[in-house]
Design a protein around this motif. Structure first.
Motif, PDB file in Angstrom:
ATOM      1  N   LYS A  51       1.024  -1.295   0.275  1.00  0.00           N
ATOM      2  CA  LYS A  51       0.107  -0.008  -0.181  1.00  0.00           C
ATOM      3  C   LYS A  51       0.937   1.161   0.019  1.00  0.00           C
ATOM      4  O   LYS A  51       1.756   1.486   0.753  1.00  0.00           O
ATOM      5  N   VAL A  52       0.599   2.178  -0.719  1.00  0.00           N
ATOM      6  CA  VAL A  52       1.308   3.262  -0.997  1.00  0.00           C
ATOM      7  C   VAL A  52       1.028   4.283   0.198  1.00  0.00           C
ATOM      8  O   VAL A  52       0.099   4.570   0.476  1.00  0.00           O
ATOM      9  N   PHE A  53       2.140   4.701   0.818  1.00  0.00           N
ATOM     10  CA  PHE A  53       2.095   5.639   2.030  1.00  0.00           C
ATOM     11  C   PHE A  53       3.219   6.577   1.842  1.00  0.00           C
ATOM     12  O   PHE A  53       4.362   6.357   1.672  1.00  0.00           O
ATOM     13  N   ASP A  54       2.850   7.810   1.877  1.00  0.00           N
ATOM     14  CA  ASP A  54       3.857   8.977   1.405  1.00  0.00           C
ATOM     15  C   ASP A  54       4.748   8.793   0.255  1.00  0.00           C
ATOM     16  O   ASP A  54       5.777   8.918   0.332  1.00  0.00           O
ATOM     17  N   GLY A  55       4.117   8.242  -0.608  1.00  0.00           N
ATOM     18  CA  GLY A  55       4.634   7.947  -2.059  1.00  0.00           C
ATOM     19  C   GLY A  55       5.642   6.922  -1.779  1.00  0.00           C
ATOM     20  O   GLY A  55       6.524   6.738  -2.635  1.00  0.00           O
ATOM     21  N   GLN A  56       5.645   6.128  -0.941  1.00  0.00           N
ATOM     22  CA  GLN A  56       6.494   4.945  -0.787  1.00  0.00           C
ATOM     23  C   GLN A  56       5.708   3.494  -0.524  1.00  0.00           C
ATOM     24  O   GLN A  56       4.707   3.444  -0.224  1.00  0.00           O
ATOM     25  N   VAL A  57       6.370   2.513  -0.851  1.00  0.00           N
ATOM     26  CA  VAL A  57       5.994   1.102  -0.577  1.00  0.00           C
ATOM     27  C   VAL A  57       7.229   0.281  -0.453  1.00  0.00           C
ATOM     28  O   VAL A  57       8.374   0.652  -0.662  1.00  0.00           O
ATOM     29  N   ARG A  58       6.792  -0.907   0.248  1.00  0.00           N
ATOM     30  CA  ARG A  58       8.133  -1.967   0.536  1.00  0.00           C
ATOM     31  C   ARG A  58       8.117  -3.113  -0.609  1.00  0.00           C
ATOM     32  O   ARG A  58       8.924  -3.584  -0.819  1.00  0.00           O
ATOM     33  N   ALA A  59       7.061  -3.095  -1.336  1.00  0.00           N
ATOM     34  CA  ALA A  59       6.983  -4.197  -2.499  1.00  0.00           C
ATOM     35  C   ALA A  59       6.115  -3.566  -3.574  1.00  0.00           C
ATOM     36  O   ALA A  59       4.889  -2.782  -3.250  1.00  0.00           O
ATOM     37  N   ILE A  60       6.278  -4.041  -4.864  1.00  0.00           N
ATOM     38  CA  ILE A  60       5.410  -3.559  -5.902  1.00  0.00           C
ATOM     39  C   ILE A  60       4.343  -4.542  -6.157  1.00  0.00           C
ATOM     40  O   ILE A  60       4.374  -5.821  -6.264  1.00  0.00           O
ATOM     41  N   SER A  61       3.069  -3.914  -6.290  1.00  0.00           N
ATOM     42  CA  SER A  61       1.882  -4.495  -6.656  1.00  0.00           C
ATOM     43  C   SER A  61       1.053  -3.696  -7.555  1.00  0.00           C
ATOM     44  O   SER A  61       0.670  -2.630  -7.007  1.00  0.00           O
ATOM     45  N   SER A  62       0.527  -4.062  -8.736  1.00  0.00           N
ATOM     46  CA  SER A  62      -0.096  -3.224  -9.527  1.00  0.00           C
ATOM     47  C   SER A  62      -1.587  -3.175  -8.955  1.00  0.00           C
ATOM     48  O   SER A  62      -2.485  -2.124  -8.979  1.00  0.00           O
ATOM     49  N   LYS A  63      -2.048  -4.413  -8.509  1.00  0.00           N
ATOM     50  CA  LYS A  63      -3.415  -4.290  -7.725  1.00  0.00           C
ATOM     51  C   LYS A  63      -3.449  -3.341  -6.613  1.00  0.00           C
ATOM     52  O   LYS A  63      -4.578  -2.468  -6.623  1.00  0.00           O
ATOM     53  N   ALA A  64      -2.423  -3.007  -5.769  1.00  0.00           N
ATOM     54  CA  ALA A  64      -2.467  -2.206  -4.640  1.00  0.00           C
ATOM     55  C   ALA A  64      -2.456  -0.931  -4.995  1.00  0.00           C
ATOM     56  O   ALA A  64      -2.979   0.050  -4.344  1.00  0.00           O
ATOM     57  N   GLN A  65      -1.635  -0.675  -6.189  1.00  0.00           N
ATOM     58  CA  GLN A  65      -1.352   0.878  -6.553  1.00  0.00           C
ATOM     59  C   GLN A  65      -2.555   1.564  -7.474  1.00  0.00           C
ATOM     60  O   GLN A  65      -2.235   2.331  -7.767  1.00  0.00           O
ATOM     61  N   GLU A  66      -3.332   0.672  -8.162  1.00  0.00           N
ATOM     62  CA  GLU A  66      -4.118   0.931  -9.091  1.00  0.00           C
ATOM     63  C   GLU A  66      -5.048   2.317  -8.556  1.00  0.00           C
ATOM     64  O   GLU A  66      -5.113   3.279  -9.489  1.00  0.00           O
ATOM     65  N   GLU A  67      -5.321   2.161  -7.361  1.00  0.00           N
ATOM     66  CA  GLU A  67      -6.300   3.414  -6.840  1.00  0.00           C
ATOM     67  C   GLU A  67      -5.422   4.536  -6.781  1.00  0.00           C
ATOM     68  O   GLU A  67      -5.922   5.801  -7.141  1.00  0.00           O
ATOM     69  N   TYR A  68      -3.952   4.445  -6.388  1.00  0.00           N
ATOM     70  CA  TYR A  68      -3.221   5.548  -6.136  1.00  0.00           C
ATOM     71  C   TYR A  68      -3.065   6.145  -7.604  1.00  0.00           C
ATOM     72  O   TYR A  68      -2.990   7.323  -7.726  1.00  0.00           O
ATOM     73  N   VAL A  69      -2.844   5.195  -8.476  1.00  0.00           N
ATOM     74  CA  VAL A  69      -2.658   5.856  -9.834  1.00  0.00           C
ATOM     75  C   VAL A  69      -3.836   6.347 -10.725  1.00  0.00           C
ATOM     76  O   VAL A  69      -3.585   7.637 -11.427  1.00  0.00           O
ATOM     77  N   GLY A  70      -4.935   5.879 -10.243  1.00  0.00           N
ATOM     78  CA  GLY A  70      -6.066   6.526 -10.686  1.00  0.00           C
ATOM     79  C   GLY A  70      -6.575   6.028 -12.151  1.00  0.00           C
ATOM     80  O   GLY A  70      -7.213   6.696 -12.894  1.00  0.00           O
ATOM     81  N   MET A  71      -6.138   5.028 -12.550  1.00  0.00           N
ATOM     82  CA  MET A  71      -6.351   4.263 -13.795  1.00  0.00           C
ATOM     83  C   MET A  71      -6.244   2.816 -13.930  1.00  0.00           C
ATOM     84  O   MET A  71      -5.279   2.312 -13.112  1.00  0.00           O
ATOM     85  N   PRO A  72      -6.733   2.109 -14.573  1.00  0.00           N
ATOM     86  CA  PRO A  72      -6.407   0.684 -14.846  1.00  0.00           C
ATOM     87  C   PRO A  72      -5.036   0.508 -14.955  1.00  0.00           C
ATOM     88  O   PRO A  72      -4.400   0.999 -15.813  1.00  0.00           O
TER      89      PRO A  72
END
Length: 274
Positions: free
Chosen positions: A173-194
């Motif tokens: 989950k993105v917090f303060d522009g950071q994550v510990r691992a990459i997941s497209s499913k978790a970042q989709e809401e943050y990016v704002g597009m599919p």
């Protein structure tokens, strides 16, 4: 008249007859279960070795193949699996500089740093997460502010397809522009597009990027420790079986060669003053 009796050494009956006692039968069942578990764990390690060797063959095939278009390797609704991971692909789009995310605690050769992940917006309205590379940073949890600039305009990138990381929600989950691992499913809401499934480890791009981001190195393709772990588990199984018979032999010797015990005279057992 006093009488004296002696007990004969050892245990009457056939040798190792004590092994039919409840205690030794329970001991035998324990050894059988322990040896069986260790044997299965050894086979499991061999299966892991076979799987790793098969994965190495897939990786080698992808590394030697020419890059293919993204849609050919990863259609819009497809997922990156073991067969498609490490496929080299090319895709054209525009980086979204407003959605840069850094993967913290990404050390290399002991040096602290971060991976810089930026969504690449595609012409079909979707986006693909691109790990643009690694940069050394201070060893803290703050998001670095001096990252290399995001290229503007259309870019064509080439890289390896990678699947989403299976870490828990707190890690992706993105917090303060950071994550510990990459997941497209978790970042989709943050990016704002599919987002397309997985992400891309960038190898090169045109036009060339400015800055000093280091690309992801080739995957390690060794055999790992699985074969030696299998030998260790099988050694433990053998040790359990050998130990069982060793302790049985020790007890048989003690019973066979133990010192006889002499009973006290009957008069010594009478109460004083009788």
């Amino acid at each position: 008249m006093s009488t004296e009796s002696t007990s004969s050494p050892g245990t009457p009956g056939r040798p190792y007859g004590f092994m039919l006692s409840r205690r030794w039968i329970g001991f035998a069942l324990f050894v059988i279960i322990l040896a069986g578990v260790c044997g299965r764990l050894g086979l499991w390690q061999l299966h892991r070795l076979e799987h790793r060797l098969d994965r190495n063959k897939v990786i080698e095939k992808h590394l030697k193949a020419d890059p293919v278009p993204l849609d050919a390797a990863l259609p819009r609704t497809a997922t990156v699996d073991e067969d498609s991971e490490w496929t080299r692909v090319t895709v054209t789009g525009r980086f979204d500089a407003s959605k840069v995310v850094t993967v913290k605690f990404a050390t290399r050769d002991g040096a602290p740093g971060v991976d810089v992940v930026t969504p690449l917006v595609l012409g079909d309205g979707t986006a693909l997460l691109v790990d643009r590379g690694w940069v050394e940073t201070e060893n803290n949890v703050r998001k670095p502010t001096d990252l290399p600039p995001v290229p503007s305009g259309d870019v064509t990138v080439t890289g390896w397809l990678r699947p989403d990381n299976g870490a828990g929600s707190d890690a992706v989950k993105v917090f303060d522009g950071q994550v510990r691992a990459i997941s497209s499913k978790a970042q989709e809401e943050y990016v704002g597009m599919p987002l397309r499934h997985g992400y891309l480890d960038l190898l090169k791009q045109e036009p060339s990027a400015t800055g000093s981001l280091a690309p992801e190195p080739e995957p390690e393709r060794g055999q790992g420790p699985h074969f030696f772990y299998a030998l260790q588990w099988w050694f433990f199984a053998l040790l359990a079986v050998v130990g069982y018979f060793y302790f049985a032999r020790v007890e048989e010797k003690e019973r066979k060669h133990g010192k006889p015990r002499t009973a006290r005279p009957a008069k010594d057992l009478e109460p004083a003053g009788s």
